[in-house]
Design an enzyme around this catalytic site. Sequence first.
Site, mmCIF file in Angstrom:
data_model
loop_
_atom_site.group_PDB
_atom_site.id
_atom_site.type_symbol
_atom_site.label_atom_id
_atom_site.label_comp_id
_atom_site.label_asym_id
_atom_site.label_seq_id
_atom_site.Cartn_x
_atom_site.Cartn_y
_atom_site.Cartn_z
ATOM 1 N N LYS A 280 76.222 -23.602 33.691
ATOM 2 C CA LYS A 280 75.740 -24.144 34.823
ATOM 3 C C LYS A 280 74.068 -24.188 34.581
ATOM 4 O O LYS A 280 73.396 -23.528 34.146
ATOM 5 C CB LYS A 280 75.912 -23.297 35.941
ATOM 6 C CG LYS A 280 75.688 -23.778 37.249
ATOM 7 C CD LYS A 280 76.442 -22.557 38.314
ATOM 8 C CE LYS A 280 76.828 -23.186 39.629
ATOM 9 N NZ LYS A 280 76.947 -22.354 40.666
ATOM 10 N N GLU A 364 87.959 -14.653 51.174
ATOM 11 C CA GLU A 364 87.506 -14.321 52.485
ATOM 12 C C GLU A 364 88.771 -13.424 53.192
ATOM 13 O O GLU A 364 88.346 -12.640 54.095
ATOM 14 C CB GLU A 364 87.111 -15.403 53.469
ATOM 15 C CG GLU A 364 85.645 -15.984 53.307
ATOM 16 C CD GLU A 364 85.857 -17.169 51.871
ATOM 17 O OE1 GLU A 364 84.788 -17.393 51.491
ATOM 18 O OE2 GLU A 364 86.955 -17.252 51.455
ATOM 19 N N ARG A 392 88.399 -19.157 57.475
ATOM 20 C CA ARG A 392 89.892 -18.768 56.637
ATOM 21 C C ARG A 392 90.442 -17.310 56.695
ATOM 22 O O ARG A 392 91.067 -16.862 56.301
ATOM 23 C CB ARG A 392 89.500 -18.940 55.025
ATOM 24 C CG ARG A 392 88.872 -20.560 54.643
ATOM 25 C CD ARG A 392 88.875 -20.757 53.355
ATOM 26 N NE ARG A 392 87.475 -20.334 52.842
ATOM 27 C CZ ARG A 392 87.195 -20.380 51.556
ATOM 28 N NH1 ARG A 392 87.864 -21.069 50.718
ATOM 29 N NH2 ARG A 392 85.701 -20.283 51.216
#
Length: 620
Positions: A280, A364, A392
């Site tokens: 990244k 979640e 969610r």
Amino acid sequence: MSILEKINGHQDLRHLDEAQRADLCREIRAFLVEHVAKTGGHLASNLGVVELTVALETVYDTVKDRLVFDVGHQSYVHKLLTGRQADFDGLRQFGGIAGFPKPSESQTDAFVAGHASSSVSIALGMARARTLLKEDYDVVALIGDGSATGGMAYEGLNDLADSKEPLLVILNDNEMSIDRNVGGMSRHLSQLRTKERYLGMKQHYRDALRKIPGGKAVYTATSHVKSWVRRSVLPTTMFENMGLTYLGPVDGHDVNELIRVIRVAKEMKCPVLLHVFTQKGCGYLPAAEKPSKFHGVGKFNPVSGESLGSKSYTFSDAFGDTMLDLAAEDKRICAITAAMPTGTGLLNFKEKYPDRLFDVGIAEEHAASMAGGLAKQGMVPVLALYSTFLQRSFDQIMQDIAMLNLHVVLAVDRAGLVGEDGETHHGAFDVGFLRQIPGMQIWCPASCEELKDMLRWAVKDCTGPVAVRYPRGGDGEIARSNFEPGKGVHCHRRGKDAVILTYGTLTNEAMKSAEALAQQGVEVKVLRLLTVSPLPIREIVEHLDSCRNLLIAEETCTGSGIHEALSWELMKQLPDLKIHALDLGHNFVTHGNIRKLYEQCGLDSRSMTKTILEVLENEN
């Protein structure tokens, strides 16, 4: 003219040689840094997938082939290579291109993507549609290892293996989602990263057999030997155990090797998982050294990487500071986050109380159910999630928290409009779905100080489930706290001609409207709800006095706020009251500066002023 300027899609990429591809990747990185420095956006994730995206767009024609992104904030390179270079000055700006894939923007954007772990399921649906309709195109799902911490990814992979549909799943393994990845999946991938690559050995073996008569038959007959060789080089992967063909790991920054391997995977005509490892922020030192900082950035100096914006105290900061204080007072208090300790303001909590900060990854649903288990056994869990991701976990909040009236505190960050991230990230629905849950209290601070008071009360003095919702950024004009336990309404301004009732930081717009109306001789009372569940009906009625016109303003989509429920209750007690409403409307709200979005949706102070004047004029 640069190579990038000549690229408008698959056909242009196909004709590049190896040296040109390497040059193109360097140009893309320079372009991204230059433009994201001006507009803000997701930088580190896109720098990490430059070679991977060039390879994918070279092998596949995304006009007809379907490239499904997971989350989608790493789609900038895809957009650059599919005819949108000239649009990057307007990236994430109102009226400009979105920061996430958007099919209405380009036919090369296969699907909307803003939440994690859904790409395999979506791609499998597309592959099955292709088979049923007897059409000819390829389907690829690009999922990050952070998204692979979400359970839905495995539901999709399990079904994919059973389906036998030709589909390529690329696992972009960079050891990070936003913050550094945690959990068993991260450790599993780390083990794979430490082994020598097997794919090259397999390719050499196949090529050697092709050169001798009967080599193909020998290759088939010696599959057990290949299996033994593979397991001597790589551990048996969970993906193979699920029934997927596993390839990799492959260097995600070797564009020509990636093209070769992707072509091999494409020809297999079966479910394939290609494990690619990337860095990244690759190619830009500030982002490579601090990828979390450059996950989502505002404007910055492209030379130094330093932010050009001033750092203000935010609601997330206030939440994090208060959690530190509360944890020091009570060892039962713990915090849960879903891969975002930095974004939710819990980084200092993590450092000081590592045993009481549970980062569950992008999961979640699991986070909410685990919070229920913690609460049932005597802990006081605070579940910190962005509003859009809280959606969610609705079933788990209902079944595993509220049904047992467990004391779990929901810290609902990024409530309301979030700005440039747009439709997939606006917190426009949490009021509506949380209000449906029996026993749920919902508190709405309008300032950082008030958030501290409400959070302290929710943690220490409440029972049962309670949500404290607050927006992105700081608090604007309202800097103090008006919170008093047992009080549900605060009057910010008195007036006899009409009443504006709102909650949260939208109160700032209501106050500006009231001041503008006062200059025209119209006196408007401004009421702010501190809680939207339960609704403080008695207090509201007392504040309305003899006023005949009430304007309810809220930063939610139509039907997802309090307007209908509040109107029903008020009409029973005040049948002569005329109730009007302003909200975000029936549609999903686009991306752009929040001020611009307020104006677009008619929630700014000018729109409130106009509505009040029209109401009073029609009355006369």
